[in-house]
Scaffold this motif. Sequence first.
Motif, short mmCIF file in Angstrom:
data_model
loop_
_atom_site.label_atom_id
_atom_site.label_comp_id
_atom_site.label_asym_id
_atom_site.label_seq_id
_atom_site.Cartn_x
_atom_site.Cartn_y
_atom_site.Cartn_z
N ASP A 423 0.06 0.78 9.52
CA ASP A 423 0.18 -0.66 9.75
C ASP A 423 -1.10 -1.21 10.35
OD1 ASP A 423 2.68 -0.08 8.90
OD2 ASP A 423 3.72 -0.60 10.75
N PHE A 449 5.26 -3.43 -1.23
CA PHE A 449 6.09 -4.26 -0.35
C PHE A 449 6.46 -3.53 0.94
CE2 PHE A 449 8.71 -1.97 -3.38
CZ PHE A 449 9.63 -1.34 -2.58
N ILE A 450 5.71 -2.44 1.29
CA ILE A 450 6.02 -1.76 2.54
C ILE A 450 5.83 -2.72 3.71
CG2 ILE A 450 5.47 0.54 1.69
CD1 ILE A 450 2.73 0.26 2.97
N LYS A 451 6.62 -2.55 4.75
CA LYS A 451 6.67 -3.51 5.83
C LYS A 451 5.31 -3.71 6.52
CE LYS A 451 9.44 -4.80 9.87
NZ LYS A 451 8.31 -5.25 10.69
N GLY A 452 4.59 -2.62 6.75
CA GLY A 452 3.31 -2.73 7.43
C GLY A 452 2.33 -3.59 6.67
N LYS A 454 3.10 -5.78 4.24
CA LYS A 454 3.68 -7.13 4.11
C LYS A 454 3.40 -7.96 5.36
CE LYS A 454 8.16 -9.45 3.54
NZ LYS A 454 9.62 -9.23 3.37
N ASP A 455 3.62 -7.37 6.53
CA ASP A 455 3.39 -8.09 7.78
C ASP A 455 1.91 -8.35 8.00
OD1 ASP A 455 6.09 -8.01 8.21
OD2 ASP A 455 6.03 -6.34 9.62
N TYR A 469 4.99 -8.81 -4.89
CA TYR A 469 5.28 -7.37 -4.83
C TYR A 469 4.88 -6.70 -6.14
CZ TYR A 469 8.22 -8.42 -0.76
OH TYR A 469 8.69 -8.84 0.47
N GLU A 532 14.49 -9.49 -2.90
CA GLU A 532 13.51 -10.57 -2.74
C GLU A 532 12.78 -10.88 -4.04
OE1 GLU A 532 11.79 -10.49 1.65
OE2 GLU A 532 11.44 -8.55 0.65
#
Length: 779
Positions: A423, A449-452, A454-455, A469, A532
């Motif tokens: 991340d 689209f992994i959270k790290g 994406k954020d 994505y 999504e």
Amino acid sequence: MSEKKLIAVCQSGGEFRTEIDGSMSYSGGEAYAVDLDTETKVVDFKQDLSETFGYNVDDMLIKYFLPGNKKTLIMISKDKDLKRMINFFANADQVDVFVMPHDGGMRAPNVSNAPASRSSMTTVSEAVVLVSSPVGTSQTDNHPNTNETGSLDIVIQNEVVPLSFAHGSNWEKQHNNKAAVQWENTITGVEQRFASFAEFREALHKFSIAHGFRYKYKKSDSHRVSVKCKAEGCPWRVYVSRLPTTHLIRIKKMNPEHTCNGVATKAGYRATKGWVGNIIKEKLRASPNYRPKDIVADIKREYGVQLNYSQAWRAKGIAKEQLQGSYKEAYSQLPLFCQKIMETNPGSLATFDTKEDSSFHRFFVSFHASISGFQQGCRPLIFLDDIPLDTKYQGTLLIATAADGDDGVFPLAFAVVDDETDDDNWFWFLSKLKSAAPISQPITFVANFIKGLKDSIANVFGGECFHAYCLRYIAEKLNNDLKGRFSHEARRLMVQDLYAAAHAPKLEGFEQYAQDIKAISPEAYDWVVNSEPQHWANVFFDGTRYNHMTSNFGHLFYNWVSDAVELPITHMVDVLRGKLMELVYTRRVDSNRWTTTLTPTMEEKLKTEASKAQSFQVLPSQIGIFEVHGESVERVDVSQWDCSCKGWQLTGLPCCHAIAVCECIGRNVYDYCSRYFTAESYRKTYAESIYPIPDVEGALDDGEDISVIVTPPPAKRPPGKPGRRAKLKQAGSLELIRRQMQCSKCKGLGHNKKTCKEAAVETHEESSTPEVLSIQMDE
């Protein structure tokens, strides 16, 4: 249980004959049978043969052929030789043994150059029973094989080689000629000088191989080194020390005489990885795919030194470092390397981070030519991807690429990072990317689209970006989540429908494909609805990605990295720079020859759409708005560059309906194409050049001041041969679904008919007797 007896058919008094194919046959003489087992002693065996053939026990030679090998005679001189022969013929009833006296003039002819098996490669001490003799004393009366110079002709494998009584080096010079020719004079005697103790040790090592002896250090420090022959009682010595007030090393004393009678054996060579690496580096330079097993064979053939696979592998690593530079030193060169990048390519950004212990953390670079090209001619579309690095310190390559006007890959920036905090690494990379290539309009990112990630995109670029994505990752996750619950064919159809739904330009198309998924599995339909789709389906996505659906636009980097992944970090980055420099130059030269308005790829797409428009009927509705009749009826708003088929908006090129309108009202269709697809924009993309970077190793040697220390990260890959790298998937490939085992009996997944529980129960029931069944029914 008694030992199995092996009958030795002992023959003597005959002669060997060499056949055309190099094999040997024995004819004539007498034969005598002897029972042997693993408890038989050589002395008893010789005594028995001595009494039978009338030979002196001490002057008797006993030899045999290996199973299936009639070219190489193997000597039996001690108990382990006899046991080895018995083991070779464990599955046979008898073995032919040939007995000959030293004074009978019989010896094995030089019949073949083919290498013998490992067990047949006898050492000097195993080949014959040597009789020690002082230097200069003649033994020709007792040993007819002795030549006029006072050396003894012996059989090693299948060669007759002279062995000096005074010194074992003659055997080595004959058997390992390349080592002898190259290295026999690396040590010449008193007053010889060397630049360092390391240079002396290297010369000594080569000298010992060329002359066939082993040595040991009596004293070794920063001022003097004393070395002696390892053979007990051998007087060979050499003493070296530092020449006062200089850095030179010289031989101060030396006794060049050997009396060890050839103590060297293949096990005695000091085959260090540094020595082997130094030998093979030129071959490795010419042939980068030089394999360890080939190294083993070449060193054995050319120098008579036997390596194992791991020794050859480590030696190859040493040779690579000698050719390419040290991995460790490459990290220490990073500060100067970044400095040189920005000096030679003004406007570039090259920077790095370290951890608290000064170990490497991450390194970012974006060349000015890439930054300028992206800003001047590329769409505001960036693809993010990562490539695992299978190197000594592993890590990951993060890459940002764009699409040029011809839909070619345009490298924008890349970074080498560790894997400890993904991340944080993505956030750092995107922050550097934003500062290197600022752009005034919203950017569309196509990425995982992994959270790290994406954020990080949202935190760095905020409302100035859109995150699409990667469709391949979406399809892969759907397939993995469904594995074990649906057949291969069912999963393949659902992924196919997912791709179709993502590409659908209209809502009704998306819903139709979603319903097709629902017909197979309502659970899969719910998965799609909750995944999504506003980030991956065309009909819902607010950004502009020009119909690029996957993040694998960096496939060019995959090919580049495969050629450079095993290099030290600065060398790897410079190889990527060289590839990029060549790419920019080649595309610039090619585009200068174009005569079209658009790039070649876009011209072809436009022609394809124009061919569809020939039969369309165009009806005006109001100013700038038209109704186009073809296979469907579409609404075209020329002033807004909009068509109800959505093709114009999705691609940036006029669709067939828009082209029909332009032809109808006499407009130039090129005026309605995105400026990013013009040849002029393409040339602006590749207008700037990437320049070479000077050798930072030489700069460090010249005394460049580096205030920041960078050390290697902790090594994550264990030493030894690396594992095979996984093959990279092609962008957008539907082949990511692997066929799952399916039972032909119950149609279940994850097992076959043999392991099917239901089939086993059914088989058991069918095998039950009628009586048992009737009893069960009565009960």
